[in-house]
Design a protein around this motif. Structure first.
Motif, short mmCIF file in Angstrom:
data_model
loop_
_atom_site.label_atom_id
_atom_site.label_comp_id
_atom_site.label_asym_id
_atom_site.label_seq_id
_atom_site.Cartn_x
_atom_site.Cartn_y
_atom_site.Cartn_z
N THR A 40 -49.65 33.73 29.48
CA THR A 40 -48.57 34.37 30.22
C THR A 40 -49.13 35.06 31.45
N THR A 41 -48.31 35.16 32.48
CA THR A 41 -48.67 35.92 33.66
C THR A 41 -48.17 37.35 33.49
N GLY A 42 -48.75 38.26 34.24
CA GLY A 42 -48.38 39.66 34.10
C GLY A 42 -49.22 40.27 33.01
N ALA A 43 -50.14 41.11 33.36
CA ALA A 43 -51.18 41.52 32.42
C ALA A 43 -50.68 42.37 31.27
N GLY A 44 -49.75 43.27 31.54
CA GLY A 44 -49.25 44.17 30.49
C GLY A 44 -47.74 44.18 30.47
N ILE A 45 -47.19 44.76 29.41
CA ILE A 45 -45.74 44.83 29.30
C ILE A 45 -45.37 46.04 28.45
N TYR A 46 -44.25 46.68 28.82
CA TYR A 46 -43.67 47.71 27.97
C TYR A 46 -42.66 47.04 27.05
N ILE A 47 -42.74 47.34 25.78
CA ILE A 47 -41.72 46.87 24.85
C ILE A 47 -41.09 48.09 24.19
N TYR A 48 -39.79 48.20 24.39
CA TYR A 48 -39.03 49.36 23.92
C TYR A 48 -38.43 49.06 22.55
N GLU A 49 -37.65 50.02 22.07
CA GLU A 49 -37.09 49.92 20.72
C GLU A 49 -36.35 48.61 20.49
N ASN A 50 -35.57 48.17 21.48
CA ASN A 50 -34.81 46.93 21.29
C ASN A 50 -35.72 45.73 21.08
N GLY A 51 -36.74 45.59 21.92
CA GLY A 51 -37.66 44.48 21.78
C GLY A 51 -38.49 44.57 20.51
N LEU A 52 -38.86 45.78 20.12
CA LEU A 52 -39.64 45.95 18.89
C LEU A 52 -38.84 45.54 17.67
N ARG A 53 -37.54 45.82 17.69
CA ARG A 53 -36.68 45.40 16.57
C ARG A 53 -36.61 43.88 16.49
N VAL A 54 -36.58 43.21 17.63
CA VAL A 54 -36.59 41.74 17.61
C VAL A 54 -37.90 41.22 17.04
N LEU A 55 -39.02 41.80 17.48
CA LEU A 55 -40.32 41.37 16.95
C LEU A 55 -40.38 41.56 15.44
N GLU A 56 -39.82 42.65 14.94
CA GLU A 56 -39.76 42.87 13.49
C GLU A 56 -38.93 41.78 12.82
N ALA A 57 -37.79 41.44 13.43
CA ALA A 57 -36.87 40.47 12.82
C ALA A 57 -37.49 39.08 12.70
N VAL A 58 -38.37 38.71 13.64
CA VAL A 58 -38.95 37.36 13.61
C VAL A 58 -40.36 37.35 13.01
N GLY A 59 -40.84 38.51 12.54
CA GLY A 59 -42.12 38.55 11.86
C GLY A 59 -43.33 38.61 12.76
N ALA A 60 -43.17 39.12 13.98
CA ALA A 60 -44.29 39.17 14.93
C ALA A 60 -44.71 40.59 15.29
N TYR A 61 -44.08 41.59 14.71
CA TYR A 61 -44.27 42.98 15.13
C TYR A 61 -45.70 43.47 14.91
N ASP A 62 -46.21 43.36 13.70
CA ASP A 62 -47.52 43.94 13.38
C ASP A 62 -48.62 43.38 14.27
N ALA A 63 -48.62 42.06 14.45
CA ALA A 63 -49.66 41.45 15.28
C ALA A 63 -49.48 41.81 16.75
N ALA A 64 -48.23 41.94 17.20
CA ALA A 64 -47.99 42.22 18.62
C ALA A 64 -48.48 43.62 19.01
N ILE A 65 -48.25 44.61 18.16
CA ILE A 65 -48.58 45.98 18.54
C ILE A 65 -49.98 46.41 18.12
N LYS A 66 -50.71 45.55 17.44
CA LYS A 66 -52.04 45.94 16.96
C LYS A 66 -52.93 46.41 18.11
N GLY A 67 -53.40 47.63 18.01
CA GLY A 67 -54.27 48.20 19.04
C GLY A 67 -53.57 48.72 20.26
N ALA A 68 -52.24 48.58 20.33
CA ALA A 68 -51.49 49.03 21.52
C ALA A 68 -51.14 50.50 21.38
N PRO A 69 -51.28 51.27 22.45
CA PRO A 69 -50.93 52.69 22.37
C PRO A 69 -49.43 52.92 22.47
#
Length: 372
Positions: A40-69
């Motif tokens: 992907t292009t764009g080095a970083g991204i903010y993911i807010y509550e709405n996007g985090l809920r989607v990541l949880e729903a599809v089973g990608a949340y834990d891996a996506a936020i690992k190590g992220a502040p």
């Protein structure tokens, strides 16, 4: 009953989220990515509550936020470092994440759900009947084709769905720099945006080892948008950040911001997602969030309504208003870029204090997406 099949063009946030959500609801899914690997292009991204809920729903949340502040505070300062406004994210989750980590997490979730991901596969056209044509001349029939092939979408344009594309006055160069040893132990989730004239520097930690830097400028500002970054010029514009700017290497990519609206989000058996449907400037960090919300909700409405044309109409009718609100707010918040510095500072200060503007700005971030 035969399983329904989807062909998806594009393995970004929208395409991969749709792939996960459809496969988890019993579809067979194939994703086509034109590059030789998922990136992907764009080095970083903010993911807010709405996007985090989607990541949880599809089973990608834990891996996506690992190590992220956790991003807890955003400051706006001028080029001399003087504080203009402060905004705190209280009561909702916000993470600053390396974009590639999110792509990897979504791809892994898709593969676990049985999705086939094909690289070096470029989609060039789609028919109303649900046939995807590839650059090598082959075609793939599907119950649904998803055009998630970016703001320059060939599938969308081939169907005549583009209603409006507005190239904005500004753009951005995004990159990552390594954290220093003290920064690695500090654990600060503060984001700071510095303004100097029409130029901005956004600085935010996004992993245990990386800091995300976004340099924003007018598209007409050739010196500021040069890549590799003209560090001498940026240090002159932002004297307090000399040490930080010196750490920038030769990496980075410049992209001009644009705003895209479609006549309709679908045609026949083709649905359009992500930047291909609703590209927006990044002023409130909701490009990825809206893409993932609309991808998940697409699968939900298709599950509720077996007739595809009806499901697509219901999906757009229910989901498009929030997306277009988000586009408007993000566009309006970019207008001060061309204002005189004193007027801009006053406007940004007011925006930071106004509860009304905060509610408008955070409506999408605090929204509970369909399917979560």
């Amino acid at each position: 009953m035969a399983r329904r099949h989807a062909e998806i063009a594009g393995a970004g946030f929208a395409g991969l989220t749709a792939a996960c959500a459809l496969a988890q609801r019993g579809w067979t899914v194939r994703v086509h990515e034109r590059a030789d690997r998922l990136r992907t292009t764009g080095a970083g991204i903010y993911i807010y509550e709405n996007g985090l809920r989607v990541l949880e729903a599809v089973g990608a949340y834990d891996a996506a936020i690992k190590g992220a502040p956790v991003a807890h505070t955003r400051e706006v300062r001028d080029g001399s470092g003087r504080l203009i406004s402060t905004h705190s994210w209280n009561g909702s989750r916000v993470f600053s994440i390396v974009r590639q980590n999110v792509i990897n997490a979504l791809a892994d979730a898709a593969l676990r759900a049985g999705v086939e991901i094909v690289t070096n596969s470029t989609a060039v056209a789609a028919s109303l009947a649900g046939e995807l044509t590839l650059a090598d001349g082959t075609s793939r029939k599907a119950d649904l084709v998803v055009a998630a092939d970016g703001s320059n979408s060939r599938l969308r344009d081939g169907l005549g769905l583009l209603g409006k594309r507005k190239y904005l006055v500004d753009g951005c160069t995004r990159l990552l720099i390594d954290k220093t040893a003290p920064e690695r132990t500090g654990g600060d989730g503060k984001t700071i945006e510095y303004w100097s004239g029409t130029r901005r520097i956004l600085c935010t930690p996004c992993s245990e080892t990386d800091i995300y830097i976004a340099l924003t400028m007018l598209d007409s500002d050739g010196i500021a948008k040069a890549v590799p970054v003209r560090k001498d010029e940026w240090k002159r514009w932002f004297p307090p950040l000399e040490a930080l700017i010196d750490r920038i290497g030769t990496q980075g990519r410049y992209d001009r911001f644009d705003l895209i609206k479609l006549k309709t989000w679908s045609a026949g058996r083709v649905a359009v997602l992500g930047d291909a449907a609703h590209a927006l400037p990044p002023n409130i960090g909701q490009g990825g969030g809206c893409a993932m919300m609309n991808a998940l909700s697409l699968a939900v409405y298709l599950e509720r309504e077996p007739e595809i044309a009806m499901a697509l109409q219901t999906w757009e009718r229910n989901e498009r208003p929030l997306t277009e609100h988000t586009q408007r707010i993000s566009y309006w918040l970019g207008l001060p870029t061309t204002w005189p510095p004193s007027l801009r500072a006053a406007a940004l200060g007011l925006a930071g204090r106004s509860q009304w503007l905060t509610r408008l700005r955070t409506r999408a971030a605090l929204h509970r997406p369909t399917g979560t």
